[in-house]
Write a protein that holds these residues in place. Structure first.
Motif, PDB file in Angstrom:
ATOM      1  N   THR A 157      75.071  23.185  45.583  1.00  0.00           N
ATOM      2  CA  THR A 157      73.742  22.622  45.271  1.00  0.00           C
ATOM      3  C   THR A 157      72.695  23.721  45.145  1.00  0.00           C
ATOM      4  OG1 THR A 157      73.084  22.355  47.595  1.00  0.00           O
ATOM      5  CG2 THR A 157      74.352  20.563  46.603  1.00  0.00           C
ATOM      6  N   THR A 158      71.618  23.380  44.460  1.00  0.00           N
ATOM      7  CA  THR A 158      70.503  24.323  44.293  1.00  0.00           C
ATOM      8  C   THR A 158      69.811  24.597  45.620  1.00  0.00           C
ATOM      9  OG1 THR A 158      70.125  23.458  42.076  1.00  0.00           O
ATOM     10  CG2 THR A 158      68.356  24.756  43.050  1.00  0.00           C
ATOM     11  N   PHE A 159      69.743  23.567  46.466  1.00  0.00           N
ATOM     12  CA  PHE A 159      69.044  23.688  47.752  1.00  0.00           C
ATOM     13  C   PHE A 159      69.632  24.779  48.629  1.00  0.00           C
ATOM     14  CE2 PHE A 159      70.105  22.523  52.131  1.00  0.00           C
ATOM     15  CZ  PHE A 159      68.877  22.719  52.752  1.00  0.00           C
ATOM     16  N   SER A 160      70.968  24.867  48.659  1.00  0.00           N
ATOM     17  CA  SER A 160      71.632  25.696  49.669  1.00  0.00           C
ATOM     18  C   SER A 160      71.492  27.189  49.430  1.00  0.00           C
ATOM     19  CB  SER A 160      73.121  25.357  49.706  1.00  0.00           C
ATOM     20  OG  SER A 160      73.779  25.863  48.563  1.00  0.00           O
ATOM     21  N   GLU A 161      71.282  27.588  48.169  1.00  0.00           N
ATOM     22  CA  GLU A 161      71.290  29.014  47.818  1.00  0.00           C
ATOM     23  C   GLU A 161      72.616  29.645  48.222  1.00  0.00           C
ATOM     24  OE1 GLU A 161      67.877  30.725  49.681  1.00  0.00           O
ATOM     25  OE2 GLU A 161      66.443  29.698  48.381  1.00  0.00           O
ATOM     26  N   ASN A 164      73.068  27.895  52.825  1.00  0.00           N
ATOM     27  CA  ASN A 164      72.454  26.987  53.797  1.00  0.00           C
ATOM     28  C   ASN A 164      72.979  25.549  53.693  1.00  0.00           C
ATOM     29  OD1 ASN A 164      70.776  29.226  54.340  1.00  0.00           O
ATOM     30  ND2 ASN A 164      69.310  28.535  52.788  1.00  0.00           N
ATOM     31  N   VAL A 165      72.841  24.821  54.798  1.00  0.00           N
ATOM     32  CA  VAL A 165      73.063  23.370  54.830  1.00  0.00           C
ATOM     33  C   VAL A 165      71.782  22.747  55.408  1.00  0.00           C
ATOM     34  CG1 VAL A 165      75.564  23.597  55.136  1.00  0.00           C
ATOM     35  CG2 VAL A 165      74.081  23.351  57.150  1.00  0.00           C
ATOM     36  N   PRO A 166      71.538  21.467  55.158  1.00  0.00           N
ATOM     37  CA  PRO A 166      70.343  20.827  55.719  1.00  0.00           C
ATOM     38  C   PRO A 166      70.343  20.858  57.247  1.00  0.00           C
ATOM     39  CG  PRO A 166      71.287  19.482  53.973  1.00  0.00           C
ATOM     40  CD  PRO A 166      72.286  20.555  54.262  1.00  0.00           C
ATOM     41  N   ASP A 167      69.183  20.906  57.830  1.00  0.00           N
ATOM     42  CA  ASP A 167      69.072  20.896  59.292  1.00  0.00           C
ATOM     43  C   ASP A 167      69.627  19.607  59.890  1.00  0.00           C
ATOM     44  OD1 ASP A 167      67.871  23.343  59.082  1.00  0.00           O
ATOM     45  OD2 ASP A 167      65.826  22.615  59.391  1.00  0.00           O
ATOM     46  N   SER A 168      69.684  18.553  59.097  1.00  0.00           N
ATOM     47  CA  SER A 168      70.214  17.270  59.592  1.00  0.00           C
ATOM     48  C   SER A 168      71.715  17.324  59.855  1.00  0.00           C
ATOM     49  CB  SER A 168      69.903  16.146  58.594  1.00  0.00           C
ATOM     50  OG  SER A 168      70.361  16.462  57.292  1.00  0.00           O
ATOM     51  N   LYS A 179      70.529  27.386  58.374  1.00  0.00           N
ATOM     52  CA  LYS A 179      70.478  28.590  57.543  1.00  0.00           C
ATOM     53  C   LYS A 179      71.704  29.478  57.748  1.00  0.00           C
ATOM     54  CE  LYS A 179      65.698  29.512  56.283  1.00  0.00           C
ATOM     55  NZ  LYS A 179      64.584  30.490  56.342  1.00  0.00           N
ATOM     56  N   SER A 180      72.232  29.960  56.634  1.00  0.00           N
ATOM     57  CA  SER A 180      73.345  30.933  56.608  1.00  0.00           C
ATOM     58  C   SER A 180      74.644  30.393  57.184  1.00  0.00           C
ATOM     59  CB  SER A 180      72.951  32.225  57.355  1.00  0.00           C
ATOM     60  OG  SER A 180      71.772  32.781  56.771  1.00  0.00           O
ATOM     61  N   VAL A 181      74.734  29.102  57.432  1.00  0.00           N
ATOM     62  CA  VAL A 181      75.959  28.523  58.003  1.00  0.00           C
ATOM     63  C   VAL A 181      77.145  28.685  57.053  1.00  0.00           C
ATOM     64  CG1 VAL A 181      77.072  26.356  58.654  1.00  0.00           C
ATOM     65  CG2 VAL A 181      74.796  26.875  59.501  1.00  0.00           C
ATOM     66  N   LEU A 182      76.893  28.586  55.752  1.00  0.00           N
ATOM     67  CA  LEU A 182      77.989  28.650  54.774  1.00  0.00           C
ATOM     68  C   LEU A 182      78.598  30.045  54.661  1.00  0.00           C
ATOM     69  CD1 LEU A 182      76.525  26.393  51.920  1.00  0.00           C
ATOM     70  CD2 LEU A 182      78.253  25.789  53.617  1.00  0.00           C
ATOM     71  N   THR A 183      77.975  31.029  55.225  1.00  0.00           N
ATOM     72  CA  THR A 183      78.527  32.390  55.201  1.00  0.00           C
ATOM     73  C   THR A 183      79.481  32.622  56.375  1.00  0.00           C
ATOM     74  OG1 THR A 183      76.682  33.295  56.496  1.00  0.00           O
ATOM     75  CG2 THR A 183      76.425  33.243  54.094  1.00  0.00           C
ATOM     76  N   GLU A 184      79.536  31.674  57.305  1.00  0.00           N
ATOM     77  CA  GLU A 184      80.364  31.830  58.496  1.00  0.00           C
ATOM     78  C   GLU A 184      81.685  31.079  58.348  1.00  0.00           C
ATOM     79  OE1 GLU A 184      77.865  30.380  61.589  1.00  0.00           O
ATOM     80  OE2 GLU A 184      76.475  32.074  61.517  1.00  0.00           O
ATOM     81  N   ASN A 185      82.667  31.440  59.171  1.00  0.00           N
ATOM     82  CA  ASN A 185      83.941  30.721  59.126  1.00  0.00           C
ATOM     83  C   ASN A 185      83.790  29.375  59.842  1.00  0.00           C
ATOM     84  OD1 ASN A 185      84.281  31.131  61.983  1.00  0.00           O
ATOM     85  ND2 ASN A 185      85.115  33.171  61.570  1.00  0.00           N
ATOM     86  N   ASP A 186      84.802  28.529  59.717  1.00  0.00           N
ATOM     87  CA  ASP A 186      84.716  27.170  60.248  1.00  0.00           C
ATOM     88  C   ASP A 186      84.504  27.143  61.763  1.00  0.00           C
ATOM     89  OD1 ASP A 186      85.175  26.476  57.670  1.00  0.00           O
ATOM     90  OD2 ASP A 186      87.020  25.359  58.019  1.00  0.00           O
TER      91      ASP A 186
END
Length: 245
Positions: A157-161, A164-168, A179-186
């Motif tokens: 998505t455009t939002f995540s850059e 990121n994922v939503p704070d919700s 913020k930056s969660v998608l750069t980390e492993n599971d």
């Protein structure tokens, strides 16, 4: 003949009491379902809400028809009783139709919800799509999930850059916790957010409620079919009585 007619008369009167209660049940069921899921309109679409609205309208009609039937039974008026039976027949067909439509909708819900979820994610936090943003935040907080199939869906998505994922999505609703969660492993991501997607949980819940709506409509419709038969029997008995007078 007189004893038989009295039995049918009181049976019809009892049915009318049940009809009034069933009308109230339909109004409450339709209202509760519509109210409970009004926040998810962006995921469900108008087609989902047609059935509960229709059942609520039918419930209101049943109130009127039940009163009409009571008057016909008490006054032993053949015309009113016959009209009552015909109206019940019409309502019976309407409710069976609503029940069938609900079950058909149940089979289409997976495709509809998944499509609307994916579309909504692309518009998250975009100008003019505040409703979509609010819907996603509500469902992710309430169902403790993130994304449609999984949290990494937000990377498209455009939002995540792409990071990121939503704070919700977070375990604790803290500003910028996504913020930056998608750069980390599971494993590390699991310490901050819910990893599972929302689609399966939400879809299962909706389908169960659609099945309940359909079952209520068909169940009450069957009861009204019995009342319709009783009304016609009473009208027939009244006609024979007047012909012998």
């Amino acid at each position: 003949m007189e004893t038989s007619m009295k039995c049918v008369k009181y049976l019809l009167f009892a049915f009318n009491l049940l009809f009034a209660l069933s009308g109230l049940l339909l109004i409450i069921t339709g209202g509760v379902v519509q109210g409970a899921y009004s926040e998810y309109l962006d995921f469900l679409g108008d087609s989902f809400f047609n059935t509960p609205v229709f059942l609520s309208v039918v419930g209101c009609i049943i109130f009127f028809v039940a009163f009409f039937g009571c008057c016909g039974a008490i006054k032993e008026n053949q015309c009113m009783t016959l009209t009552f039976g015909i109206l019940l027949g019409i309502i019976f067909l309407m409710e069976i139709g609503a029940g069938i439509a609900a079950y058909q909708l149940k089979g289409q819900m997976n495709v509809l919800i998944e499509k609307n979820m994916e579309k909504g994610m692309k518009n998250y936090k975009q100008p003019g799509y505040e409703g979509v943003t609010k819907t996603w935040d509500i469902i992710q907080r309430e169902m403790r999930c993130c994304g449609a199939q999984e949290f990494r869906d937000w990377g498209n998505t455009t939002f995540s850059e792409k990071t990121n994922v939503p704070d919700s999505c977070c375990l604790s609703d803290i500003v910028d916790c996504g913020k930056s969660v998608l750069t980390e492993n599971d494993s590390k991501a699991a310490m901050k957010i819910h990893l599972g997607g929302c689609f399966e949980t939400f879809s299962t819940q909706i389908q169960e409620n659609v099945a309940v709506l359909g079952g209520v409509g068909i169940g009450i419709g069957f009861m009204q079919f019995l009342g319709m038969v009783s009304a016609f029997l009473l009208a027939r008995a009244l006609k024979k009585e007047y012909e012998t007078v």
